[in-house]
Motif scaffolding. Structure first.
Motif, PDB file in Angstrom:
ATOM      1  N   ALA A  23       0.830  -1.205   0.000  1.00 54.03           N
ATOM      2  CA  ALA A  23       0.000   0.000   0.000  1.00 54.03           C
ATOM      3  C   ALA A  23       0.862   1.252   0.000  1.00 54.03           C
ATOM      4  N   THR A  24       1.954   1.241   0.735  1.00 56.20           N
ATOM      5  CA  THR A  24       2.821   2.419   0.745  1.00 56.20           C
ATOM      6  C   THR A  24       3.823   2.364  -0.396  1.00 56.20           C
ATOM      7  N   ALA A  25       4.318   1.188  -0.710  1.00 54.06           N
ATOM      8  CA  ALA A  25       5.293   1.075  -1.795  1.00 54.06           C
ATOM      9  C   ALA A  25       4.634   1.289  -3.142  1.00 54.06           C
ATOM     10  N   GLY A  26       3.371   0.913  -3.274  1.00 51.76           N
ATOM     11  CA  GLY A  26       2.681   1.064  -4.537  1.00 51.76           C
ATOM     12  C   GLY A  26       2.366   2.507  -4.879  1.00 51.76           C
ATOM     13  N   ARG A  27       2.405   3.398  -3.920  1.00 46.03           N
ATOM     14  CA  ARG A  27       2.091   4.802  -4.150  1.00 46.03           C
ATOM     15  C   ARG A  27       3.275   5.594  -4.668  1.00 46.03           C
ATOM     16  N   ASN A  28       4.465   5.072  -4.575  1.00 43.13           N
ATOM     17  CA  ASN A  28       5.641   5.801  -5.000  1.00 43.13           C
ATOM     18  C   ASN A  28       5.855   5.604  -6.498  1.00 43.13           C
ATOM     19  N   PHE A  29       5.283   6.502  -7.278  1.00 41.96           N
ATOM     20  CA  PHE A  29       5.368   6.363  -8.730  1.00 41.96           C
ATOM     21  C   PHE A  29       6.739   6.765  -9.268  1.00 41.96           C
ATOM     22  N   CYS A  30       7.557   7.391  -8.454  1.00 43.74           N
ATOM     23  CA  CYS A  30       8.896   7.777  -8.919  1.00 43.74           C
ATOM     24  C   CYS A  30       9.817   6.573  -9.095  1.00 43.74           C
ATOM     25  N   LYS A  45      -8.341  -2.607 -16.054  1.00 45.96           N
ATOM     26  CA  LYS A  45      -7.907  -1.500 -15.196  1.00 45.96           C
ATOM     27  C   LYS A  45      -7.431  -1.999 -13.836  1.00 45.96           C
ATOM     28  N   ASN A  46      -8.074  -3.020 -13.290  1.00 45.50           N
ATOM     29  CA  ASN A  46      -7.721  -3.522 -11.958  1.00 45.50           C
ATOM     30  C   ASN A  46      -6.406  -4.292 -11.938  1.00 45.50           C
ATOM     31  N   THR A  47      -5.886  -4.661 -13.074  1.00 44.34           N
ATOM     32  CA  THR A  47      -4.604  -5.376 -13.102  1.00 44.34           C
ATOM     33  C   THR A  47      -3.416  -4.417 -13.144  1.00 44.34           C
ATOM     34  N   ALA A  48      -3.685  -3.139 -13.336  1.00 40.43           N
ATOM     35  CA  ALA A  48      -2.612  -2.142 -13.416  1.00 40.43           C
ATOM     36  C   ALA A  48      -2.190  -1.700 -12.022  1.00 40.43           C
ATOM     37  N   SER A  49      -0.931  -1.325 -11.893  1.00 38.36           N
ATOM     38  CA  SER A  49      -0.430  -0.877 -10.588  1.00 38.36           C
ATOM     39  C   SER A  49      -0.765   0.587 -10.322  1.00 38.36           C
ATOM     40  N   HIS A  50      -0.907   1.391 -11.374  1.00 38.45           N
ATOM     41  CA  HIS A  50      -1.232   2.808 -11.230  1.00 38.45           C
ATOM     42  C   HIS A  50      -2.155   3.239 -12.362  1.00 38.45           C
ATOM     43  N   VAL A  51      -2.859   4.320 -12.136  1.00 38.05           N
ATOM     44  CA  VAL A  51      -3.673   4.958 -13.164  1.00 38.05           C
ATOM     45  C   VAL A  51      -2.975   6.264 -13.533  1.00 38.05           C
ATOM     46  N   VAL A  52      -2.694   6.459 -14.820  1.00 38.04           N
ATOM     47  CA  VAL A  52      -1.962   7.636 -15.261  1.00 38.04           C
ATOM     48  C   VAL A  52      -2.774   8.425 -16.278  1.00 38.04           C
ATOM     49  N   TYR A  53      -2.475   9.690 -16.318  1.00 37.99           N
ATOM     50  CA  TYR A  53      -3.042  10.591 -17.321  1.00 37.99           C
ATOM     51  C   TYR A  53      -1.885  11.125 -18.144  1.00 37.99           C
ATOM     52  N   LEU A  54      -1.977  10.995 -19.457  1.00 41.96           N
ATOM     53  CA  LEU A  54      -0.926  11.478 -20.339  1.00 41.96           C
ATOM     54  C   LEU A  54      -1.259  12.903 -20.741  1.00 41.96           C
ATOM     55  N   GLY A  55      -0.504  13.841 -20.195  1.00 44.15           N
ATOM     56  CA  GLY A  55      -0.777  15.251 -20.419  1.00 44.15           C
ATOM     57  C   GLY A  55       0.094  15.858 -21.492  1.00 44.15           C
ATOM     58  N   VAL A  92       2.709  -2.269 -15.273  1.00 49.02           N
ATOM     59  CA  VAL A  92       1.510  -2.103 -16.094  1.00 49.02           C
ATOM     60  C   VAL A  92       0.761  -0.889 -15.556  1.00 49.02           C
ATOM     61  N   LEU A  93       0.545   0.095 -16.420  1.00 48.62           N
ATOM     62  CA  LEU A  93      -0.122   1.328 -16.034  1.00 48.62           C
ATOM     63  C   LEU A  93      -1.381   1.488 -16.874  1.00 48.62           C
ATOM     64  N   TYR A  94      -2.480   1.839 -16.223  1.00 51.39           N
ATOM     65  CA  TYR A  94      -3.724   2.084 -16.942  1.00 51.39           C
ATOM     66  C   TYR A  94      -3.796   3.562 -17.318  1.00 51.39           C
ATOM     67  N   ASP A 103      -3.622   8.632 -10.711  1.00 50.81           N
ATOM     68  CA  ASP A 103      -2.731   8.706  -9.552  1.00 50.81           C
ATOM     69  C   ASP A 103      -1.653   9.765  -9.782  1.00 50.81           C
ATOM     70  N   PHE A 104      -1.209   9.888 -11.031  1.00 54.60           N
ATOM     71  CA  PHE A 104      -0.224  10.901 -11.395  1.00 54.60           C
ATOM     72  C   PHE A 104      -0.319  11.174 -12.892  1.00 54.60           C
ATOM     73  N   THR A 105       0.262  12.298 -13.312  1.00 58.18           N
ATOM     74  CA  THR A 105       0.234  12.673 -14.720  1.00 58.18           C
ATOM     75  C   THR A 105       1.623  12.526 -15.325  1.00 58.18           C
ATOM     76  N   VAL A 106       1.645  12.198 -16.604  1.00 58.35           N
ATOM     77  CA  VAL A 106       2.890  11.938 -17.318  1.00 58.35           C
ATOM     78  C   VAL A 106       2.945  12.805 -18.567  1.00 58.35           C
ATOM     79  N   HIS A 107       4.112  13.345 -18.818  1.00 58.95           N
ATOM     80  CA  HIS A 107       4.388  14.054 -20.065  1.00 58.95           C
ATOM     81  C   HIS A 107       5.649  13.427 -20.656  1.00 58.95           C
ATOM     82  N   PHE A 108       5.599  13.091 -21.942  1.00 62.35           N
ATOM     83  CA  PHE A 108       6.762  12.505 -22.607  1.00 62.35           C
ATOM     84  C   PHE A 108       7.620  13.606 -23.208  1.00 62.35           C
ATOM     85  N   THR A 109       8.919  13.485 -23.009  1.00 57.31           N
ATOM     86  CA  THR A 109       9.881  14.450 -23.531  1.00 57.31           C
ATOM     87  C   THR A 109      10.800  13.771 -24.542  1.00 57.31           C
TER      88      THR A 109
END
Length: 119
Positions: A23-30, A45-55, A92-94, A103-109
């Motif tokens: 529960a605590t280790a799964g929250r560290n998306f870094c 969706k339930n098989t993914a470790s995190h939910v991400v938004y691609l911004g 695996v990220l949904y 859970d967090f947002t991602v931008h590709f560079t």
């Protein structure tokens, strides 16, 4: 019998199960790096470790990710090898279309040195 019941009642608050370590280790998306599979099917969706938004905006992203073309070089935080096969993924990220569900947002560079994680 009464003594056993009293002992049991005294120990009951201390016997409650602790929160799982994931529960605590799964929250560290870094700590997400290596091969990553981006799941887009809501059925899985339930098989993914995190939910991400691609911004589109780098300024509002929690993680600026460099997309590596070789899996062996995806060895640091925010450096991902996006794999086309879920079986070969380390993470695996949904991907959601709604920012508030993520859970967090991602931008590709395009520049490796710009890859960073902002907690």
């Amino acid at each position: 019998m009464q003594i056993l019941f009293m002992i049991w009642m005294a120990l009951l608050p201390h016997l409650s199960p602790a929160a799982p370590a994931t529960a605590t280790a799964g929250r560290n998306f870094c700590q997400i790096y290596g091969s990553v599979y981006l799941e887009r099917n809501p059925m899985y969706k339930n098989t993914a470790s995190h939910v991400v938004y691609l911004g589109e905006e780098e300024a509002f992203a929690n993680m600026v990710v460099y997309r590596e073309s070789n899996k062996l070089f995806a060895d640091a935080a925010a450096i991902w090898y996006v794999t086309p096969n879920k079986a070969f993924a380390d993470h695996v990220l949904y991907v959601t279309e709604q920012r508030y569900q993520a859970d967090f947002t991602v931008h590709f560079t395009d520049t490796r040195s710009f890859a960073t994680c902002r907690e």
